[in-house]
Design a protein around this motif. Structure first.
Motif, short mmCIF file in Angstrom:
data_model
loop_
_atom_site.label_atom_id
_atom_site.label_comp_id
_atom_site.label_asym_id
_atom_site.label_seq_id
_atom_site.Cartn_x
_atom_site.Cartn_y
_atom_site.Cartn_z
N GLY A 114 2.23 1.22 11.74
CA GLY A 114 3.60 1.63 12.08
C GLY A 114 3.54 3.12 12.32
O GLY A 114 3.31 3.60 13.43
N GLY A 115 3.74 3.88 11.24
CA GLY A 115 3.59 5.34 11.32
C GLY A 115 2.14 5.81 11.32
O GLY A 115 1.85 6.94 11.68
N GLY A 116 1.26 4.94 10.86
CA GLY A 116 -0.18 5.23 10.93
C GLY A 116 -0.75 6.04 9.78
O GLY A 116 -1.88 6.53 9.87
N VAL A 117 0.01 6.18 8.69
CA VAL A 117 -0.46 7.06 7.61
C VAL A 117 -1.77 6.56 6.98
O VAL A 117 -2.64 7.36 6.62
CB VAL A 117 0.62 7.20 6.50
CG1 VAL A 117 0.21 8.27 5.51
CG2 VAL A 117 1.95 7.54 7.11
N THR A 172 -1.77 -5.18 4.06
CA THR A 172 -1.06 -4.01 3.53
C THR A 172 0.02 -4.33 2.51
O THR A 172 0.53 -3.42 1.85
CB THR A 172 -0.44 -3.22 4.70
OG1 THR A 172 0.09 -4.18 5.64
CG2 THR A 172 -1.48 -2.37 5.40
N ASN A 229 9.21 -1.10 2.61
CA ASN A 229 8.24 -0.98 1.52
C ASN A 229 8.07 0.45 1.00
O ASN A 229 7.83 0.65 -0.19
CB ASN A 229 6.89 -1.56 1.93
CG ASN A 229 6.93 -3.07 1.92
OD1 ASN A 229 7.54 -3.68 1.03
ND2 ASN A 229 6.30 -3.70 2.90
N PHE A 262 0.82 -1.23 0.00
CA PHE A 262 0.00 0.00 0.00
C PHE A 262 0.84 1.26 0.00
O PHE A 262 0.34 2.36 -0.21
CB PHE A 262 -0.95 -0.03 1.20
CG PHE A 262 -0.31 0.27 2.52
CD1 PHE A 262 0.89 -0.30 2.89
CD2 PHE A 262 -0.92 1.13 3.42
CE1 PHE A 262 1.48 -0.03 4.10
CE2 PHE A 262 -0.34 1.42 4.64
CZ PHE A 262 0.87 0.83 4.97
N LYS A 263 2.15 1.12 0.24
CA LYS A 263 3.03 2.30 0.25
C LYS A 263 3.04 2.98 -1.12
O LYS A 263 3.37 4.16 -1.23
CB LYS A 263 4.45 1.90 0.63
CG LYS A 263 4.58 1.37 2.04
CD LYS A 263 4.62 2.48 3.05
CE LYS A 263 4.62 1.93 4.47
NZ LYS A 263 4.60 2.94 5.49
N TYR A 275 -6.25 -2.18 10.93
CA TYR A 275 -5.15 -1.62 10.13
C TYR A 275 -3.81 -1.82 10.86
O TYR A 275 -3.64 -1.37 12.00
CB TYR A 275 -5.43 -0.12 9.90
CG TYR A 275 -4.28 0.59 9.26
CD1 TYR A 275 -4.03 0.46 7.90
CD2 TYR A 275 -3.40 1.36 10.01
CE1 TYR A 275 -2.95 1.08 7.31
CE2 TYR A 275 -2.32 1.98 9.43
CZ TYR A 275 -2.11 1.83 8.08
OH TYR A 275 -1.03 2.44 7.51
C1 LIG Z 1 3.41 -4.02 4.65
C2 LIG Z 1 3.31 -2.87 5.60
N1 LIG Z 1 2.22 -2.78 6.39
C3 LIG Z 1 2.06 -1.77 7.28
C4 LIG Z 1 3.02 -0.79 7.45
C5 LIG Z 1 2.78 0.31 8.42
O1 LIG Z 1 2.32 1.41 7.70
P1 LIG Z 1 2.14 2.86 8.33
O2 LIG Z 1 3.52 3.34 8.58
O3 LIG Z 1 1.41 3.64 7.30
O4 LIG Z 1 1.36 2.69 9.58
C6 LIG Z 1 4.18 -0.83 6.65
C7 LIG Z 1 5.22 0.19 6.79
O5 LIG Z 1 6.34 0.07 6.36
C8 LIG Z 1 4.32 -1.88 5.69
O6 LIG Z 1 5.38 -1.96 4.91
#
Ligand SMILES: Cc1ncc(COP(=O)(O)O)c(C=O)c1O
Ligand SMILES: [Zn+2]
Length: 402
Positions: free
Chosen positions: A229-232, A368, A128, A101-102, A226
């Motif tokens: 990590g960073g929560g975007v 994700t 990612n 999803f990145k 969801y």
């Molecule tokens: C596969 C995957 N899922 C979830 C996340 C977490 O995403 P976010 O940082 O937007 O919360 C990441 C972050 O690197 C990721 O690569």
């Protein structure tokens, strides 16, 4: 596409002029949101107007910034009805360009960097985001400078190198990578597109919120799980729901927003349980779900606010549970998920067992990313796992698991 009329600080509400690259609020470092004139957009942009539009995230171009897209076919990923649980859907983000999803956030960030005439961008990444940046930067003809932990999943490194990005492997975590970008960016002339340090990654991620609504017939689910990590993604979807309400597409109802983190790095869960508005940095972060290894998310205060406002919750998944879930989803659903994505299944099972969610609650689990990005990590975990793997038969070759 629509003109961004200003950027708005998520902390103090300060309005900042659009038209040139923005970072964070100059007063308090708050995350900035891109704002559009939704009252004008509302006149022509309706769910019916989406029929026949391109089947990628640019179908929502009316609520995206005005620029020539740097597109690789991102977004509009499948919403799969679970074969195991009634009323559960798996939103499979593994089918995006670069397998996660990145792609959505980096597509928008690079599109805008190109529109602003920026020549060099830099990012700290768990893996990612780096792959996605490398791909979009290549497509845009922009130089990408990437800082990743040395133990990043191998695919991410190989991809970044193949796309021609300049890669630095760091002995440390994403927070150490972030520090390096921040120390060097001025001298090197890099534009920093770290998580939430510029407003457009959120704009890309918010399209997940529009898609969830559209794919469920413009009815929001009862809950969204969801991996955070960073929560975007969480922050982006919440923004999408606010925009959809302003456009008159939905009412004030919202899904319960549920964060899943790894028990080896769970700063949001700890802060949520302690009723805090900010997270403390998690010491010795360690998990096989590389994307969840974010010791202190920059937008912690926004994530925690969304959990509260949506009557959501935050759940931990151990590495052993995550690995089991990767295998289970692959075997039951035919979805080979990234460990981060499979953590959503662990959270769902726990929340059903604890009656936080019921059988009739329509729930969207975000996968994700693709498990194909984690072959080395998953094969390693399989060796350590108690669950025996089916033997592979290879005439004249090696017989054994993987
Ligand atoms: C596969 C995957 N899922 C979830 C996340 C977490 O995403 P976010 O940082 O937007 O919360 C990441 C972050 O690197 C990721 O690569
Ligand atoms: Zn501010």
């Amino acid at each position: 596409m629509s003109k961004v009329i200003f950027f708005e600080c998520s902390k103090c509400g300060e309005k900042i002029a659009a038209g040139k690259p923005a970072t964070v609020c100059p007063k308090d470092g708050g995350v900035l949101y891109a704002r559009y004139d939704l009252a004008v957009i509302k006149k022509t942009f309706t769910p019916a107007a989406l029929v026949g539009r391109r089947s990628d995230l640019w179908r929502y171009a009316k609520v995206l910034p005005d620029a020539e897209p740097v597109s690789l076919g991102e977004g509009f990923t499948p919403m799969l009805a679970s074969r195991e649980y009634r009323n559960v859907y798996v939103k499979d983000e593994g089918l995006n360009p670069t397998g996660s999803f990145k792609a959505r956030g980096l597509c928008l960030a690079v599109t805008m960097a190109k529109a602003y005439g920026i020549k060099k961008v830099a990012v700290p990444s768990a893996g990612n985001a780096a792959s996605a940046l490398a791909a979009y930067a290549a497509a845009a003809g922009i130089e990408a400078h990437i800082f990743m932990p040395r133990d990043v999943p191998r695919a991410n490194l190989v991809e970044c190198q193949s796309y021609g990005a300049k890669v630095t492997l760091v002995d440390g975590l994403i927070s150490d990578c972030a520090r390096m970008v921040s120390e060097r960016k001025q001298a090197e002339g890099w534009f920093d597109i770290s998580t939430l340090k510029e407003p457009f990654r959120v704009e890309g991620k918010k399209t997940m919120g529009y898609e969830v609504a559209e794919q469920l017939g413009w009815k929001l689910p009862d809950a969204i799980i969801y991996p955070t990590g960073g929560g975007v993604g969480l922050i982006g979807m919440w923004k999408a729901f606010e925009e959809m309400e302003a456009l008159g597409w939905i009412g004030a109802e919202r899904p319960k927003m549920i964060v899943v983190q790894s028990s080896g790095c769970a700063p949001i869960i700890k802060a949520f349980d302690e009723h805090k508005n900010n997270a403390e940095a998690w010491a010795n972060a360690d998990t096989l779900a590389a994307g969840l290894r974010v010791p202190k998310p920059y937008g912690d205060y926004i994530i925690l606010d969304i959990l509260k406002k949506s009557r959501g919750t935050a759940v931990a998944a151990s590495d052993a549970e995550i690995f089991e879930a990767v295998q289970h989803w692959a075997r039951i659903e035919g979805v080979f998920a990234a460990p981060e994505g499979a953590a959503s299944l662990v959270a769902y099972q726990k929340l059903r067992a604890g009656n936080f969610l019921g059988e009739t609650d329509v729930t969207v689990l975000f996968n994700t990313g693709s498990g194909l990005k984690y072959i080395d990590v998953i094969a390693d975990a399989a060796k350590k796992s108690a669950t025996p793997q089916p033997a592979a038969r290879n005439i004249g070759g090696i017989i054994g698991p993987y």
